[in-house]
Design an enzyme around this catalytic site. Sequence first.
Site, PDB file in Angstrom:
ATOM      1  N   SER A 153       0.832  -1.204   0.000  1.00 35.51           N
ATOM      2  CA  SER A 153       0.000   0.000   0.000  1.00 35.51           C
ATOM      3  C   SER A 153       0.870   1.259   0.000  1.00 35.51           C
ATOM      4  CB  SER A 153      -0.979  -0.047   1.184  1.00 35.51           C
ATOM      5  OG  SER A 153      -1.942   0.957   1.087  1.00 35.51           O
ATOM      6  N   ASP A 249      -9.767  -2.888  -6.002  1.00 33.15           N
ATOM      7  CA  ASP A 249      -8.907  -1.965  -5.252  1.00 33.15           C
ATOM      8  C   ASP A 249      -8.895  -0.630  -5.986  1.00 33.15           C
ATOM      9  OD1 ASP A 249      -6.728  -0.587  -4.064  1.00 33.15           O
ATOM     10  OD2 ASP A 249      -5.638  -2.447  -3.698  1.00 33.15           O
ATOM     11  N   HIS A 279      -8.601  -3.935  -1.719  1.00 33.33           N
ATOM     12  CA  HIS A 279      -7.323  -3.518  -1.143  1.00 33.33           C
ATOM     13  C   HIS A 279      -7.075  -4.339   0.122  1.00 33.33           C
ATOM     14  CE1 HIS A 279      -3.986  -0.772  -0.674  1.00 33.33           C
ATOM     15  NE2 HIS A 279      -4.315  -0.582   0.589  1.00 33.33           N
TER      16      HIS A 279
END
Length: 309
Positions: A153, A249, A279
């Site tokens: 991320s 995502d 995500h």
Amino acid sequence: MATIPLHEEIEPLKDLVPFGEINAAILPELRERPRLALAELSDAVERTEHVIDEATGVMVRVHRPKGLEGPAPCVYSIHGGGYVLGSFDMDDAKFDRWCPRYGIIGVSVEYRLAPETPYPGPLEDCYTGLRWTYDNATGIGIDRDKIGITGVSAGGGLSAALALLARDRGEVPVQFQLLDCPMLDDRQQTPSSRLEDLLVWSKASNTFGWQSYLGAMYGTDDIPPTAAAARATDLSGLPEAYVCVGGADGFRDEDITYAMRLYGAGVPTELHVYPGAPHGVALFAGTEVARRYTADQEDWLHRQLARIS
């Protein structure tokens, strides 16, 4: 309202996601909450911490499998959290698996968080940790010519930026970059970044993360490529790359585009997209899609370590 269906295994579990929108009002509370329960760690890995910058308090945690002999490859890891949350504790379970399995040493960096420390502070912290790892390689049993980087991320975004920074400074050779659902583009102009009802990391949370990280630069065109790697115009000369992202995502489109641009710049790149995966799909550890997500990543890592050995 733009949406995208979740994977059939994830849909029944979506209400178990522990947090929603992140903003300035809730950030202090989120930082104080007990962290999500992580897998119990084995006794096969020794962990030591080192303060590497007294002025900033930046630290690294070194993960070393017991009984390892000789200089070993290193994976240098940057945790996620939207540039505003998280800790290097988040890497413990990963290195508890990887270090004994692959005979590597893991190094996790505890960088300062935004908005208290905006760009370039967190990236420079990550570079300081990488440089410390390289300079102290002999003392901690690392082969300094066999260092790869990874991040999830925001950690993936920082890893992509760190690869650019390391290339441009020419001080630390990086052998590969494993970018797990990286947070790369502050502009939020892609179709996936505008999706509603995104699980785990919403459109509003993403805006807050970028605003916090970029500060006064947010919303302008004066964003350096090392602040948001999607803005880089020259991707040549970067280390081999792996990019993985879920089809549900918000980072999907920017990650696919970045992987394609890496490949177009002559960087060997492997891209994996998982339909319906949100995500942080690895949070849904009991699902087949999460197992594939992790297994594919680890297969690539194993091949990279064999390549540089």
